[in-house]
Write an enzyme that holds these catalytic residues in place. Structure first.
Site, PDB file in Angstrom:
ATOM      1  CG  ASP A 197      -1.485   1.200   1.668  1.00  0.00           C
ATOM      2  OD1 ASP A 197      -2.406   1.932   0.413  1.00  0.00           O
ATOM      3  OD2 ASP A 197      -1.331   1.878   2.089  1.00  0.00           O
ATOM      4  CG  ASP A 223      -1.410   7.950   0.466  1.00  0.00           C
ATOM      5  OD1 ASP A 223      -0.560   8.469  -0.433  1.00  0.00           O
ATOM      6  OD2 ASP A 223      -2.987   8.088  -0.227  1.00  0.00           O
ATOM      7  CG  ASP A 225      -2.136   2.237   6.507  1.00  0.00           C
ATOM      8  OD1 ASP A 225      -2.168   1.837   5.422  1.00  0.00           O
ATOM      9  OD2 ASP A 225      -2.254   3.340   6.705  1.00  0.00           O
TER      10      ASP A 225
END
Length: 220
Positions: free
Chosen positions: A10, A12, A171
């Site tokens: 991922d 961001d 995240d």
């Protein structure tokens, strides 16, 4: 020769600490439409979703044409911020060193699966000297929003790696649910935008330096 393995990142909140520019771009987008800006925690809670889905969650009572304008205003604001050359979206500590280490392994391929647009990802990669670094780059323009597994499945198809030899690093719960749907392993990070306690990964890491060992433990 060992089987190829794939590490999917991922962006961001995982690779790049982009919360300042995300919040700034959201603020400009809502101001353009003269709508009240949501709370910061609400904005960060939708990071990882496609913009269409993100605005649907942030302002469900706003009609679709107006949400479409918010999407375009956000994209324009985000690119404008990056074009100013401000370093407001740095890589997280240790990220570049670990990327270089993994990229140097003959059996390891790297991919990105992000809620960013193609234009947005290109800007990030260019800024951090990562253009052409990843073997597969999956963006929101061509896929359903996370947690749909389309991005991971496409990355697997493009690289020829079997699901059992792949791992997703993220995240948010969207990343973990996407990985679960694609039947690949899940590594959560504790430094991102969703509470680590909500992630339910196969392994949780607290620093990028822990990633190589975590990858080895999960997919050999």
């Amino acid at each position: 020769m060992p089987d190829l393995r794939l590490v999917i990142f991922d962006v961001d909140g995982t690779l790049v600490d982009s919360q300042a520019e995300i919040v700034a771009s959201m603020s400009m987008a809502f101001a353009t439409e003269r709508l009240p800006m949501p709370e910061r925690d609400s904005v960060l809670s939708i990071v990882g979703l496609s913009l269409t889905e993100a605005f649907a969650q942030l302002c469900p009572d706003v009609d679709q044409p107006r949400r479409d304008r918010l999407v375009e205003a956000y994209k324009d604001s985000f690119v404008s911020l990056r074009s100013d050359g401000q370093e407001i979206g740095p890589l997280f500590p240790g990220a570049r060193e670990v990327l270089d280490l993994l990229a140097g392994q003959d059996e390891t391929l790297l991919a990105v699966a992000t809620g960013k647009s193609r234009r947005g990802l290109d800007k990030v990669l260019e800024r951090h000297g990562l253009t052409g670094f990843f073997h597969s780059e999956q963006v929101a323009d061509f896929h359903p929003s996370k947690p749909h597994p389309s991005m991971i499945l496409t990355a697997l198809n493009e690289t020829g790696v079997a699901p059992q030899n792949a791992v997703m690093l993220g995240d948010t719960t969207f990343d973990m649910d996407m990985a679960r749907a694609a039947r690949v392993k899940k590594i959560g990070v504790s430094w991102g935008y969703h509470p680590a306690a909500n992630l339910m990964p196969d392994l949780l890491i607290d620093a990028f330096a822990e990633l190589p060992e975590a990858v080895d433990r999960l997919i050999g």
